[in-house]
Design a protein around this motif. Sequence first.
Motif, PDB file in Angstrom:
ATOM      1  N   ARG A  54     -12.101  35.403  14.115  1.00 45.95           N
ATOM      2  CA  ARG A  54     -11.635  36.893  14.092  1.00 45.95           C
ATOM      3  C   ARG A  54     -12.625  37.900  13.734  1.00 45.95           C
ATOM      4  O   ARG A  54     -13.880  37.438  13.232  1.00 45.95           O
ATOM      5  CB  ARG A  54     -10.586  37.024  13.160  1.00 45.95           C
ATOM      6  N   THR A  55     -12.535  38.797  13.815  1.00 47.37           N
ATOM      7  CA  THR A  55     -13.831  39.820  13.403  1.00 47.37           C
ATOM      8  C   THR A  55     -13.239  40.747  12.210  1.00 47.37           C
ATOM      9  O   THR A  55     -12.244  40.455  11.574  1.00 47.37           O
ATOM     10  CB  THR A  55     -14.038  41.122  14.476  1.00 47.37           C
ATOM     11  N   TYR A  56     -14.388  41.331  11.602  1.00 50.88           N
ATOM     12  CA  TYR A  56     -14.042  41.993  10.401  1.00 50.88           C
ATOM     13  C   TYR A  56     -14.990  43.265  10.274  1.00 50.88           C
ATOM     14  O   TYR A  56     -16.138  43.295  11.074  1.00 50.88           O
ATOM     15  CB  TYR A  56     -14.223  41.110   8.924  1.00 50.88           C
ATOM     16  N   TYR A  66      -9.896  43.114   8.682  1.00 51.32           N
ATOM     17  CA  TYR A  66     -10.019  41.955   9.435  1.00 51.32           C
ATOM     18  C   TYR A  66      -8.873  42.151  10.632  1.00 51.32           C
ATOM     19  O   TYR A  66      -7.718  42.693  10.681  1.00 51.32           O
ATOM     20  CB  TYR A  66      -9.529  40.457   8.527  1.00 51.32           C
ATOM     21  N   SER A  67      -9.340  41.358  11.851  1.00 48.92           N
ATOM     22  CA  SER A  67      -8.554  41.341  13.084  1.00 48.92           C
ATOM     23  C   SER A  67      -7.568  40.462  12.973  1.00 48.92           C
ATOM     24  O   SER A  67      -7.719  39.382  12.022  1.00 48.92           O
ATOM     25  CB  SER A  67      -9.507  41.266  14.095  1.00 48.92           C
ATOM     26  N   SER A  68      -6.731  40.113  13.972  1.00 49.14           N
ATOM     27  CA  SER A  68      -5.855  38.796  13.786  1.00 49.14           C
ATOM     28  C   SER A  68      -6.680  37.882  14.541  1.00 49.14           C
ATOM     29  O   SER A  68      -7.713  37.781  15.236  1.00 49.14           O
ATOM     30  CB  SER A  68      -4.834  38.997  14.872  1.00 49.14           C
ATOM     31  N   TYR A 128     -18.230  38.295  11.969  1.00 48.35           N
ATOM     32  CA  TYR A 128     -17.160  37.322  12.477  1.00 48.35           C
ATOM     33  C   TYR A 128     -16.844  36.012  11.424  1.00 48.35           C
ATOM     34  O   TYR A 128     -17.850  35.964  10.642  1.00 48.35           O
ATOM     35  CB  TYR A 128     -17.507  36.427  13.996  1.00 48.35           C
ATOM     36  N   THR A 163     -17.361  46.660  14.446  1.00 50.96           N
ATOM     37  CA  THR A 163     -17.354  45.177  14.012  1.00 50.96           C
ATOM     38  C   THR A 163     -18.555  44.948  12.929  1.00 50.96           C
ATOM     39  O   THR A 163     -19.616  45.580  13.413  1.00 50.96           O
ATOM     40  CB  THR A 163     -17.387  44.035  14.737  1.00 50.96           C
ATOM     41  N   SER A 219      -8.121  34.776  16.773  1.00 52.10           N
ATOM     42  CA  SER A 219      -8.056  34.472  18.331  1.00 52.10           C
ATOM     43  C   SER A 219      -7.181  33.327  18.446  1.00 52.10           C
ATOM     44  O   SER A 219      -6.627  32.624  17.588  1.00 52.10           O
ATOM     45  CB  SER A 219      -9.510  34.171  18.703  1.00 52.10           C
TER      46      SER A 219
END
Length: 82
Positions: free
Chosen positions: A53-55, A69-71, A12, A9, A73
């Motif tokens: 979400r994280t990136y 990017y993640s999905s 965020y 990561t 939360s």
Amino acid sequence: NIKKYTTQTTGYQIKYSTSKKFKSSKTVTISNKTTSKTIKKLKSKKKYYVRVRTYKNVKDTDGNAKKLYSSWSKTKTVKTKK
């Protein structure tokens, strides 16, 4: 406060809104060195919906910088004081 993910990561994104469907929402970006963020200028005695979400910064095949990017939360509900 955010649970810290140190591997894979870069940072965020925190999205917050007074709407459950995040209409007219605002997004704050922080680095992965930080695990908490105070958001100012919120309306008092209001319910806010927050998700994270994280990136990760990566380079594509052409060498251009991109963010993966993640999905998002699950949405948390927070009520402001005063």
